[in-house]
Design a protein around this motif. Sequence first.
Motif: not given
Length: 354
Positions: A46-70
Amino acid sequence: MNRNKFSFMKTGATMLLSIVMLSGLLACGNTNSAGSATNAAGDNNSSSTKTSPVTVKTAYAPFIGGIGIYALDDKKFDLDHNVDLQIGAFGATSPLMSVMTGDVDIAFTTLQSYLVSVNALIEEGSDISTLPKIVYLHNASTGADGIVADASIKSVADLKGKSVTAQYGEVTHYMLAKALATAGMTVDDVNLVDMGPGKGGAAFVAGSVDAATTFEPYLSQGTTARNGNIIISTADMENTILDVVVVSAKNAKEKPEWLLNTLKAVEDATKYVNSDLDAAAELTAGDLQVSAEEVKAMYPTVHLYTMADNIKGMGEGGWIYDTMKDVVDFYTSIGTFKKPFDVKQLVSTDFLSK
């Protein structure tokens, strides 16, 4: 628009040398590294728990479409949803393969590259039901890609018999075919010069070809260097080049909390960028290695899909299925794919409006 500063090259899945190994991996079941992180964090259901955040690894080609990711990373929208998104650039391995091996948990990739990779695996004997799924539409090119031509070429129809660059079997080949179709033409009507968008754009600037299917900054450089014309762009071809969010078939089926929360964070970031571009540009300029003014100048060349867009595009009768079928049919027609496949099996709608 200095897209060359941050390596916008979005190539298809050309590094599929270890397909046989991956097919074997699929047979054994796909392992997800974020799932391991969840277990280490202590059954984070549950996102309401106070446990440590879950690490999520992602791959993205850095360009203007990634503005939301950054923006997501800089504004900590991920931490707000109890996930810690680790952003990594594409390496030599295709995004799909990275998802399958567990090197990344979630990948952002062009629809064309995704389908090319999927097809290669299917032709190696993989069951389509075991392959990574599209769970979200992220962004579309709305002017960042196009065809720049010599000053004497005023329209798509004027390309007949001319030398035009595009990379055979890749995204630019598909875009060229779609552009020519607007004038009732096919790729057979031009002299195709097999070059990727970067080399093709440079060749056009150097005067070696009549036209190039490319992206910024080569589009703008071509108009300046040769007094050329951008005769058509993705501003004129809706949903031709787009990025999708891909996860393993296992995670698409099991719908772990970290995945739901990551997509919520993506949506929050999209809302933020669309509501305050000035602030978002200041935040992400460093990530994209350009100035804030350049970020704002480039932003109209992409569209960040919202959840409402996703419901419309991926829901019942959504446009994504026609687009996917069109891509598959094109690659089949040129021999890149041996035969078409059921694209609906590659989309999961379980994450819409969650």
